[in-house]
Motif scaffolding. Sequence first.
Motif, PDB file in Angstrom:
ATOM      1  N   GLN A  61       0.799  -1.220   0.000  1.00 44.08           N
ATOM      2  CA  GLN A  61       0.000   0.000   0.000  1.00 44.08           C
ATOM      3  C   GLN A  61       0.839   1.282   0.000  1.00 44.08           C
ATOM      4  O   GLN A  61       0.303   2.375   0.142  1.00 44.08           O
ATOM      5  N   LEU A  66      -3.170   0.347  -6.697  1.00 45.92           N
ATOM      6  CA  LEU A  66      -3.968   0.162  -5.485  1.00 45.92           C
ATOM      7  C   LEU A  66      -5.351  -0.417  -5.779  1.00 45.92           C
ATOM      8  O   LEU A  66      -6.153  -0.586  -4.869  1.00 45.92           O
ATOM      9  N   ARG A  90       0.812   8.271   0.594  1.00 46.28           N
ATOM     10  CA  ARG A  90       1.468   7.180  -0.113  1.00 46.28           C
ATOM     11  C   ARG A  90       2.522   7.636  -1.118  1.00 46.28           C
ATOM     12  O   ARG A  90       3.336   6.819  -1.551  1.00 46.28           O
ATOM     13  N   ALA A 141      -1.847  -5.838  -4.464  1.00 45.01           N
ATOM     14  CA  ALA A 141      -2.091  -4.641  -3.653  1.00 45.01           C
ATOM     15  C   ALA A 141      -2.358  -4.937  -2.194  1.00 45.01           C
ATOM     16  O   ALA A 141      -2.160  -4.058  -1.341  1.00 45.01           O
ATOM     17  N   PHE A 142      -2.795  -6.165  -1.862  1.00 44.22           N
ATOM     18  CA  PHE A 142      -3.250  -6.449  -0.498  1.00 44.22           C
ATOM     19  C   PHE A 142      -2.690  -7.747   0.089  1.00 44.22           C
ATOM     20  O   PHE A 142      -2.879  -7.998   1.279  1.00 44.22           O
ATOM     21  N   ASP A 178     -10.390   4.037   4.298  1.00 47.10           N
ATOM     22  CA  ASP A 178      -9.261   3.654   3.463  1.00 47.10           C
ATOM     23  C   ASP A 178      -9.256   2.146   3.249  1.00 47.10           C
ATOM     24  O   ASP A 178      -9.462   1.361   4.176  1.00 47.10           O
ATOM     25  N   ALA A 228      -6.803   0.228   2.849  1.00 48.59           N
ATOM     26  CA  ALA A 228      -5.772  -0.485   3.602  1.00 48.59           C
ATOM     27  C   ALA A 228      -6.383  -1.197   4.802  1.00 48.59           C
ATOM     28  O   ALA A 228      -5.822  -2.180   5.303  1.00 48.59           O
TER      29      ALA A 228
END
Length: 367
Positions: A18, A35, A53, A216-217, A280, A282
Motif C-alpha cells: 500500500q 492500489l 502514499r 495490492a493487499f 481507506d 488499507a
Amino acid sequence: MTTVLGTRALNRAALARQSLLERAGTPVLDTVARLCGLQAQEPQEPFIGLWSRLSAFDPATLDDLLTGRQVVRTHLMRRTVHLLTADDALAWRSRHGAMLRQRVLGVYRGELDGVDLDELAAAGRAVLADGEPRSMAELAGALAERWPAPGPRALGEMLVAALVPMAQLPPRGLWRTRAGVRNLPLSAWLGREVDPPAPEGTDPVGEALVRRYLAAFGPAATADLRAWSGLAGLPGAVAAVRGELVSFRDERGRELLDLPGAPRPSPDTPAPVRFLPAFDNAILGYHDRGRIIDDAHRGLSVAGERVVLVDGRVAATWRVDAGTVAVTPLYRLSRADRTAVAEEGRALASFLSDGGGDRVRVAASPP
C-alpha cells in the motif's frame, strides 16, 4: 510444511503493498491502478490517501486526471464509490454488475417488487441519451410517472448504483471543491463502451482481479478478496490461477494466497507514522482486519473515522478542527511516538492548508 505468517508479518506486507512503509515516487495514475482504486465515497479523502502514499503528490495532478477522464468516480467494489482508472472501470464493471443489483435489492427489494429491472434500465438510458448529466433525484423524477410506487430513492439507487454503469462527473471529487453528484453513463463520459461480460464458463476479469488484489493487499485469504470486492469469493478464478500462486497460513490456520515475487518484508521492518483518510482500503480491503486494527477498534473502520497508524497499526483518530489537525490516541503513546505523530501531523496540516499552516494538537491521553 506451509509457512505461517504472524500478524506483524502480514502487517508489514500490507503496508509495503500500500506504499505505507515508504512513500512511492510513482505517477498518480499508476498508483491508482496499482492500489486497485481508492475508496471515494467521501470526495476529498482520496487526496489524503495519495498524499500519505506518494513522495511528491500534487492535488492538481489528480484534478487533471479527473477532468481529463483518465480516472473516474463510480460505484463498484462493495457498491461503494471508488476512484478508478478509466481502463479498470470499463474492464471491471460488467463483472460486478450482478453483485451491484443484488446489493441494491437487498435494501429496496420491497419497494422494487414488480419492477422489471431491464425495462427500468432501458428507460434510464433513454433519459440520459441527450448527454445531459443528471442527479439521482432528477433521473428518478423523470421515471416516476412510469413507476410511481417505488419512490425516488429506490428508483434512483437502482439506476445509478446498479443498472446503468455511471460516472460521477467533476467538479464532484475535485480538490477543495464542494459539488453535488451529477451522473452520465460511463461510456458517454469516457468515450468507450464498458467491456462486455466474458463468455459463459470463462472468467478472465475475475482472474485478473485475483492477481491485482493480491499485488495490492496480499498475502490474503479468499474471504479477504470477497470482502474487498463484494463478489462471491471468485472460486473459479482463484482455482484457475492457483498454480501461479504461493500459499501460506496465518496464525489461525487460514490459507493465505500470494504472488510469488510480491514483497513480504521482515516483521522487524520499521513502519513510520501515517495518517489515513476515512474508509481507506488499507483497512476495509480485508475480512480479517486484525493485521492493521485491533478488534476493539474495528468499528472505527466503518464509521468514517480518519485514523493514524503508529508502528503500522491503528493507534489514534484524527480530524481537522478550526484549521488544526487534532489527534486523539486510542491508547497511551510513548513520548517518541507522540513526537513522530506530531511531526507527520504538521506535514499533513501543511498539505491541507497549501503550505500555510502546520498546527497539530495531540491529546494528552486516550479518551
